[in-house]
Design an enzyme around this catalytic site. Structure first.
Site, PDB file in Angstrom:
ATOM      1  N   CYS A 182      -7.689  -4.503 -22.784  1.00 47.21           N
ATOM      2  CA  CYS A 182      -6.349  -4.513 -23.387  1.00 47.21           C
ATOM      3  C   CYS A 182      -6.171  -5.598 -24.438  1.00 47.21           C
ATOM      4  CB  CYS A 182      -5.282  -4.632 -22.306  1.00 47.21           C
ATOM      5  SG  CYS A 182      -5.215  -3.159 -21.277  1.00 47.21           S
ATOM      6  N   HIS A 218       1.488  -7.039 -25.545  1.00 51.89           N
ATOM      7  CA  HIS A 218       0.823  -5.864 -24.972  1.00 51.89           C
ATOM      8  C   HIS A 218       1.730  -5.237 -23.904  1.00 51.89           C
ATOM      9  CE1 HIS A 218      -2.038  -3.274 -23.112  1.00 51.89           C
ATOM     10  NE2 HIS A 218      -2.107  -3.991 -22.006  1.00 51.89           N
ATOM     11  N   ASN A 242       1.053   2.259 -20.826  1.00 50.42           N
ATOM     12  CA  ASN A 242       0.050   1.320 -21.331  1.00 50.42           C
ATOM     13  C   ASN A 242      -1.005   2.103 -22.116  1.00 50.42           C
ATOM     14  OD1 ASN A 242      -2.044  -0.477 -21.719  1.00 50.42           O
ATOM     15  ND2 ASN A 242      -2.027  -1.280 -19.629  1.00 50.42           N
TER      16      ASN A 242
HETATM   17  O1  UT7 Z   1      -3.214  -3.678 -19.325  1.00 50.39           O
HETATM   18  C1  UT7 Z   1      -4.112  -4.212 -18.418  1.00 50.39           C
HETATM   19  C2  UT7 Z   1      -3.463  -5.115 -17.512  1.00 50.39           C
HETATM   20  N1  UT7 Z   1      -2.853  -4.411 -16.412  1.00 50.39           N
HETATM   21  C3  UT7 Z   1      -1.741  -4.879 -15.918  1.00 50.39           C
HETATM   22  O2  UT7 Z   1      -1.213  -5.823 -16.457  1.00 50.39           O
HETATM   23  C4  UT7 Z   1      -1.191  -4.252 -14.646  1.00 50.39           C
HETATM   24  C5  UT7 Z   1      -0.601  -5.331 -13.783  1.00 50.39           C
HETATM   25  N2  UT7 Z   1      -0.070  -4.826 -12.509  1.00 50.39           N
HETATM   26  C6  UT7 Z   1       1.046  -4.098 -12.430  1.00 50.39           C
HETATM   27  O3  UT7 Z   1       1.639  -3.744 -13.417  1.00 50.39           O
HETATM   28  C7  UT7 Z   1       1.590  -3.805 -11.058  1.00 50.39           C
HETATM   29  O4  UT7 Z   1       0.871  -4.558 -10.105  1.00 50.39           O
HETATM   30  C8  UT7 Z   1       1.554  -2.308 -10.667  1.00 50.39           C
HETATM   31  C9  UT7 Z   1       2.552  -1.537 -11.500  1.00 50.39           C
HETATM   32  C10 UT7 Z   1       0.150  -1.761 -10.865  1.00 50.39           C
HETATM   33  C11 UT7 Z   1       1.951  -2.153  -9.202  1.00 50.39           C
HETATM   34  O5  UT7 Z   1       3.238  -2.727  -8.985  1.00 50.39           O
HETATM   35  P1  UT7 Z   1       3.469  -3.741  -7.799  1.00 50.39           P
HETATM   36  O6  UT7 Z   1       4.885  -4.102  -7.830  1.00 50.39           O
HETATM   37  O7  UT7 Z   1       2.468  -4.860  -7.915  1.00 50.39           O
HETATM   38  O8  UT7 Z   1       3.190  -2.854  -6.527  1.00 50.39           O
HETATM   39  P2  UT7 Z   1       2.154  -3.086  -5.348  1.00 50.39           P
HETATM   40  O9  UT7 Z   1       0.775  -2.769  -5.789  1.00 50.39           O
HETATM   41  O10 UT7 Z   1       2.406  -4.425  -4.728  1.00 50.39           O
HETATM   42  O11 UT7 Z   1       2.611  -1.974  -4.319  1.00 50.39           O
HETATM   43  C12 UT7 Z   1       3.893  -2.063  -3.640  1.00 50.39           C
HETATM   44  C13 UT7 Z   1       4.052  -0.829  -2.798  1.00 50.39           C
HETATM   45  C14 UT7 Z   1       2.858  -0.509  -1.909  1.00 50.39           C
HETATM   46  O12 UT7 Z   1       3.365   0.042  -0.701  1.00 50.39           O
HETATM   47  P3  UT7 Z   1       3.523  -0.846   0.628  1.00 50.39           P
HETATM   48  O13 UT7 Z   1       2.133  -1.348   0.916  1.00 50.39           O
HETATM   49  O14 UT7 Z   1       4.478  -1.944   0.255  1.00 50.39           O
HETATM   50  O15 UT7 Z   1       4.049   0.130   1.617  1.00 50.39           O
HETATM   51  C15 UT7 Z   1       2.105   0.535  -2.671  1.00 50.39           C
HETATM   52  O16 UT7 Z   1       1.332   1.371  -1.839  1.00 50.39           O
HETATM   53  O17 UT7 Z   1       4.212   0.311  -3.649  1.00 50.39           O
HETATM   54  C16 UT7 Z   1       3.247   1.315  -3.291  1.00 50.39           C
HETATM   55  N3  UT7 Z   1       2.871   2.035  -4.519  1.00 50.39           N
HETATM   56  C17 UT7 Z   1       3.575   3.057  -5.002  1.00 50.39           C
HETATM   57  N4  UT7 Z   1       4.679   3.686  -4.554  1.00 50.39           N
HETATM   58  C18 UT7 Z   1       5.157   4.708  -5.299  1.00 50.39           C
HETATM   59  C19 UT7 Z   1       1.825   1.786  -5.352  1.00 50.39           C
HETATM   60  N5  UT7 Z   1       1.849   2.644  -6.375  1.00 50.39           N
HETATM   61  C20 UT7 Z   1       2.920   3.448  -6.187  1.00 50.39           C
HETATM   62  C21 UT7 Z   1       3.459   4.522  -6.907  1.00 50.39           C
HETATM   63  N6  UT7 Z   1       4.581   5.119  -6.426  1.00 50.39           N
HETATM   64  N7  UT7 Z   1       2.919   4.966  -8.058  1.00 50.39           N
END
Ligand code: UT7
Length: 331
Positions: A116, A256, A286
């Site tokens: 990225c 970004h 993204n």
């Molecule tokens: O460009 C390259 C760089 N990339 C980035 O900068 C990405 C950086 N990371 C992020 O943007 C975020 O971490 C994500 C958008 C990928 C994820 O968001 P988050 O707030 O960190 O969620 P999480 O991974 O902590 O997941 C929270 C909960 C989990 O459930 P439990 O364990 O709390 O029950 C996940 O299983 O949300 C669940 N979850 C979803 N629920 C609905 C994960 N993905 C989804 C989804 N829909 N698509």
């Protein structure tokens, strides 16, 4: 006489027609519009559906859009750089194909890959070629067909990425506008947290790697998120300090577009009013190398000559950085 600086003199963009909405994703994986919107800021993303077209197609269309807005003789272009994490293929330069297709027959060309951060680093490279006096016209294109490396049964990645491309022309400027300063960094210990494990020289594709879905992008979202917030804010603060700039001096943050929360956190750390923080992640998700030029294209009419811009990115590698840039024209 002023030192020659490298200015952006034209921009173009292309996104495919097909719109993949949060509603459609709800029918594909266990997710919902509310979760995607609040956690990422994304409402929809564009997908290049044609299986016979790769990132080069997006890049060519973005360059053509640039030429349609400002007339250039492609034969006068010295260098074409295609920033991409999804080249058409492993061992033939995507940029060479793009340069030939757009008629830049006197140019040399190469791909630049740093996940990225590819486009951000591309700005650094393109600017050096101009500032050194070696070349007069450098076309930098950021293009990614991210859908080619996404598993559309994995809700942790498929909601984030989209396809698109943006192109910018670099030319010498004697008014002091354009590239001013950069603060670029990498940390290879981050590579395990965001990668496409197979398909490279370390783990070439086999039937087994495909069966195990190792040719798809995967990330430890929370670790990437924390590192992105900390490091992008850190380099932005450093570049402001080094150039004795405060928040009032800055017209725009061009960051970004990986997650709206990361972008807003960076803006807050810089004490920037939200109106100065460019945002189009809601429309495209993204798009990896294309996010920054797509922002320039979408905000072009609001940009004014002399505007002071901080351009920032964070991505796989880890790789990140900030560039201080002055806009060179009114549209
Ligand atoms: O460009 C390259 C760089 N990339 C980035 O900068 C990405 C950086 N990371 C992020 O943007 C975020 O971490 C994500 C958008 C990928 C994820 O968001 P988050 O707030 O960190 O969620 P999480 O991974 O902590 O997941 C929270 C909960 C989990 O459930 P439990 O364990 O709390 O029950 C996940 O299983 O949300 C669940 N979850 C979803 N629920 C609905 C994960 N993905 C989804 C989804 N829909 N698509």
């Amino acid at each position: 006489m002023n030192k020659v600086t490298a200015a952006i003199t034209a921009v173009g963009k292309y996104v495919p027609e097909y719109i993949l909405t949060n509603k459609e994703l709800e029918t594909m994986v266990d997710t919902n519009d509310e979760w995607i919107t609040t956690r990422t800021g994304i409402k929809e993303r564009r997908i290049l559906k044609d299986k016979n077209k790769g990132s080069s197609y997006l890049a060519i269309k973005a360059a053509e859009n640039l030429f349609s807005k400002k007339s250039f003789d492609p034969k006068e272009i010295d260098l074409v750089i295609v920033a991409t994490a999804t080249p058409d293929m492993q061992a033939a330069s995507t940029a060479a194909f793009v340069a030939t297709k757009i008629g830049a027959t006197n140019a040399f060309s190469f791909d630049l890959e740093s996940a990225c951060s590819s486009f951000l680093y591309g700005i650094s490279v393109a600017s050096q070629y101009i500032e050194s006096g070696r070349y007069k016209k450098v076309l930098l294109i950021g293009a990614d067909k991210n859908s080619s490396m996404i598993d559309y049964t994995d809700r942790t990645t498929c909601i984030i990425f989209g396809d698109g491309a943006g192109a910018v022309m670099f030319e010498p400027n004697d008014e002091g506008n354009g590239f001013q300063d950069e603060y670029l960094r990498t940390d290879g210990s981050g590579r395990e947290f965001l990668q496409v494990p197979a398909g490279g020289s370390l783990q070439p594709s086999t039937i087994e790697t495909v069966k195990n879905k190792l040719h798809y992008a995967r990330q430890d979202g929370q670790t990437v998120f924390k590192n992105a917030v900390f490091n992008m804010a850190d380099v932005c603060e450093k570049i402001l300090d080094r150039n004795k700039l405060n928040n009032d001096d800055i017209s725009w943050l061009t960051a970004h577009q990986a997650n709206k929360r990361i972008i807003e956190a960076t803006g807050r750390r810089m004490n920037l009013d939200a109106s100065k923080v460019m945002l189009n992640i809601q429309n495209y998700g993204n798009t990896t190398s294309a996010t920054i030029p797509l922002l320039f294209a979408d905000y072009e009419e609001q940009l004014n000559k002399g505007d002071k811009i901080i351009i920032a990115a964070f991505g796989g590698g880890f790789s990140w950085g900030a560039i201080y840039f002055k806009w060179a024209y009114n549209s």
